[in-house]
Write a protein that holds these residues in place. Sequence first.
Motif, short mmCIF file in Angstrom:
data_model
loop_
_atom_site.label_atom_id
_atom_site.label_comp_id
_atom_site.label_asym_id
_atom_site.label_seq_id
_atom_site.Cartn_x
_atom_site.Cartn_y
_atom_site.Cartn_z
N ASP A 154 -6.44 -0.81 6.04
CA ASP A 154 -5.10 -1.15 5.59
C ASP A 154 -4.53 -2.26 6.46
O ASP A 154 -5.02 -2.52 7.56
CB ASP A 154 -4.18 0.07 5.64
CG ASP A 154 -4.46 1.04 4.49
OD1 ASP A 154 -5.41 0.78 3.74
OD2 ASP A 154 -3.73 2.02 4.36
N SER A 193 -6.16 5.10 7.44
CA SER A 193 -5.55 3.80 7.67
C SER A 193 -6.57 2.69 7.89
O SER A 193 -6.20 1.51 7.92
CB SER A 193 -4.61 3.87 8.89
OG SER A 193 -5.34 4.16 10.06
N GLY A 234 0.78 -1.23 0.00
CA GLY A 234 0.00 0.00 0.00
C GLY A 234 0.81 1.27 0.00
O GLY A 234 0.24 2.36 0.19
N VAL A 284 -0.49 3.48 7.05
CA VAL A 284 -0.37 3.94 5.67
C VAL A 284 1.09 4.34 5.44
O VAL A 284 1.57 5.29 6.06
CB VAL A 284 -1.28 5.15 5.39
CG1 VAL A 284 -1.07 5.65 3.97
CG2 VAL A 284 -2.74 4.77 5.61
#
Length: 227
Positions: A167, A164, A150, A183
Amino acid sequence: ETCNGRDDDCDGSTDEGMATCNDTCAAAIDISGLTTVSGSTSSATSDNAGCSGACSSTARDVWYRFTLAAREVVYLSTLGATWDTVIDIRRGTSCGSLTAQACRDDSCGTYQSQWAGMLDAGTYYVAIDGCAAGDAGTFTLTYLHSPCPGAIAAGAAGRFTGDSCGDGNDTAASCGGSNSEEVPYFFPICPGSRTVHADDCDGRSWNAAIYIRRGGGGTCGGTAVGC
């Protein structure tokens, strides 16, 4: 010596006595297991069409290749050379069917080049080319890579917004983050002493950590720099 970008006989020289053994795409040196490799285009010919519209297509060039097993952040650099270099990155399993991926000419206020980007799993070919027809010489190619799920390119200073939630929890640092989603961002830095400032002072109501890693290996960089 064999054509592999290494000093096989430990005499301080690389691939000596082999002329320019990676002069063509078909003879590209595999750098998948290396971080730096020394090379020269001085005795090479030109078989790469070039990728920078501002440069000649007749400059001498040599070839390298690497294979990624998964999507990773990749860094390539010829900084430190004394001539105008161009980095041309192409993807494919054979030299006759390569597709352009990236091109970099002139970085950090110099005529040399550095590039950082996210590449999918696959085999890639890298041509180290000259800009003008007479641009040729020795160089050191740096190749670093790291899986970083990512990751978002943050090549220039600025303000970035994100979320976030959803994720993965792929990394952690000494000051926190071991049980939380994150992130990641990546960016290249020019040689010399640099100051990097990062903050998340945006009025958010949850507890966050910021940490910086450097180089290849590991996950999102192999060396912790700050947290």
